[in-house]
Design a protein around this motif. Structure first.
Motif, short mmCIF file in Angstrom:
data_model
loop_
_atom_site.label_atom_id
_atom_site.label_comp_id
_atom_site.label_asym_id
_atom_site.label_seq_id
_atom_site.Cartn_x
_atom_site.Cartn_y
_atom_site.Cartn_z
N MET A 1 0.84 -1.17 0.00
CA MET A 1 0.00 0.00 0.00
C MET A 1 0.89 1.24 0.00
O MET A 1 1.84 1.31 0.78
N PRO A 2 0.59 2.21 -0.85
CA PRO A 2 1.41 3.43 -0.87
C PRO A 2 1.25 4.23 0.42
O PRO A 2 0.21 4.17 1.08
N ARG A 3 2.28 4.98 0.74
CA ARG A 3 2.21 5.79 1.96
C ARG A 3 1.24 6.95 1.82
O ARG A 3 0.58 7.32 2.78
N GLU A 4 1.14 7.54 0.63
CA GLU A 4 0.20 8.61 0.38
C GLU A 4 -0.61 8.29 -0.87
O GLU A 4 -0.13 7.64 -1.79
N ILE A 5 -1.83 8.79 -0.89
CA ILE A 5 -2.72 8.59 -2.02
C ILE A 5 -3.13 9.98 -2.52
O ILE A 5 -3.53 10.83 -1.72
N PHE B 1 -5.63 12.47 -3.87
CA PHE B 1 -7.09 12.59 -3.89
C PHE B 1 -7.46 14.05 -4.05
O PHE B 1 -7.21 14.87 -3.17
N LEU C 1 -2.53 15.09 -1.02
CA LEU C 1 -1.96 13.81 -0.59
C LEU C 1 -2.54 13.46 0.77
O LEU C 1 -2.42 14.22 1.72
N GLY D 1 -2.17 6.83 3.44
CA GLY D 1 -2.63 5.57 2.86
C GLY D 1 -3.57 4.79 3.77
O GLY D 1 -4.32 3.94 3.31
#
Length: 66
Positions: A1-5, A7, A11, A14
């Protein structure tokens, strides 16, 4: 899973989707436990609710957050 998404140009952490899913799961579980009367047998219902959410979020975060 990425640390940040990403959106909407921001940022977000995650774990935010996991937190939201656990919140929805917790509300359903809390309503079920309330209707069955389990909270009458618990010493401190507010503390039990907080620890239940923490346990759900921790388990989901450790399982899905890898």
């Amino acid at each position: 899973m990425p640390r940040e998404i990403g959106f909407l140009g921001m940022l977000v952490p995650g774990l935010l989707p996991i937190l939201l899913a656990c919140a929805v799961l917790f509300v359903g579980l809390d309503l079920t436990l309330s209707r069955t009367g389990l909270y009458r047998h618990v010493w401190h219902p507010s503390l039990f609710r907080a620890s239940l959410f923490l346990a759900l979020f921790s388990a989901a975060g450790l399982t899905l957050g890898r």
